[in-house]
Scaffold this motif. Sequence first.
Motif: not given
Length: 377
Positions: A148-154, A277-288
Motif C-alpha cells: 500500500g502506497n504511503n502517499e497516495i494509498g494505492n 463544497k470545493i469545485d475542482g477538487i482533485k484526488f491524487n492516485g487512487l485514494s478516492d
Amino acid sequence: MNVYFDNAATTPLDKKVLEKMLPYMEQEYGNPSSIHKRGREIKSAIEKSRSKVAELLSCEPGEIFFTSGGTEADNMFLINTVFEKKIDTLITTKIEHHAVLHCCHYLSKVNKTKIRFIETNEKGAINYQDLEDALKSNKRSLVSLMHGNNEIGNINNLKKISKICTQYNALLHSDTVQTIGHYKIDLNDINIDGIVGSAHKFHGPKGVGFLYLNNKHKISPYIHGGSQERNMRGGTENVYGIIGLAEALKISCDAMDEHKERIISVKRKMIDLLKNKIDGIKFNGLSDNLEKSLYTVLNVSIPGIEDQQMFLFNLDMNNIAASGGSACSSGSSIGSHVLNEIEKYDGHSSIRFSFNKYNSIEEVEYVVDKILEIMKI
C-alpha cells in the motif's frame, strides 16, 4: 477541536498497549541475554511476542525478526539479498517508499546492480504486463513492490505479483508497513520472500518493527556484534517495544473489521464533503477509490492552494495535523517524488489526510469547514 489526520506518518499509542508495556519499563528490566531468572523471564516474553506475531500472520515464529522499524527491515532484506544471492537486477517502481528506493540506488552505486523501473500510469497503478516483460529479460531478479502506497494509498495486488514472480523464479519483497494491522495478511496463502512491519503504524510504539523472512530464504546478519534474534541482529532487544508491537498487532487484527468499517465511514464522508463544497477538487492516485486504495489515506489537491507549507501551517494553527506526503521526506524542497512521477504539476499543492480508529465524522466536518475558511484568506 484538535484533529489528528496524519496517521500514515504515525498513530497514537493504544492505551491497552501502553498498559502491556509498562511492567517491562518498570519491574521487568532484565537483559534477555542474561542466564539468570530475570533474564530468562524477559527472553520468554520476547519469544511469546514473536509467536503471537507469527500466529497473526500465519507463519512460523522462526521467520520473524524484530528490528528498529520498517526502514531497517527493508534495508536488511534488500541489501543482504542482493549481495548474497548475486542479484543482477532490482525490479521496482519510482513511487516506492524511500526505504526501498534509496536502498536500490545504494546497491546500484556500490554493487553495480541494475534497476529496472516498472511503468505506472497517471494514477500510480502498476503495469503488470511490464512486470512480466521485465522478468522475462532479467533472469536473476529481485522484485520489490509495496503493498500500500504511503502517499497516495494505492493498493497493489500482492497475490497477482507473487504468481508472476513465481512463474519467472524471481525473489519477491514487499514493504507492507501501511497494511500490517489494517489488512489480513496470510503468509500461508502467498509465496513471498520478505515483508516488513512497523509498530507505530498500527497504534504501537515507535522504534520497533519486524522482518518476515521466509524460511526458504536465508541471508546473513545485517547488524553484527551479538547473538540476538537468533544471530541475525546484534544488540540488546527493545524489550518493551517488542511487547508493545505484539499487543498492538493483536488488538488491530482482533478488531480489524470494526476499525475498517469506522475508518471507511470517515474517509467516505471527507470525500463527499470535499466534492460537494470545493469545485475542482482533485484526488491524487487512487485514494478516492475505496476499493483500490488504503482506507486510511486520502491525498488531495485543492484549487488555488499553491503554497503547501503555508496551507499546512494554517491547518496547524487551527489544531489540524495533516501532511504534504511522506513524513520521512518532510523538509525536502523537491516535493513528493510520488506525485512528481505520476502526474504533471498543475499548480495546486497536495495534502495527505490519513485516518485512524479514533477519528470521527465530526472531525471531518470541522476540517472541511476550516479548509474553506483558509481558502478565503
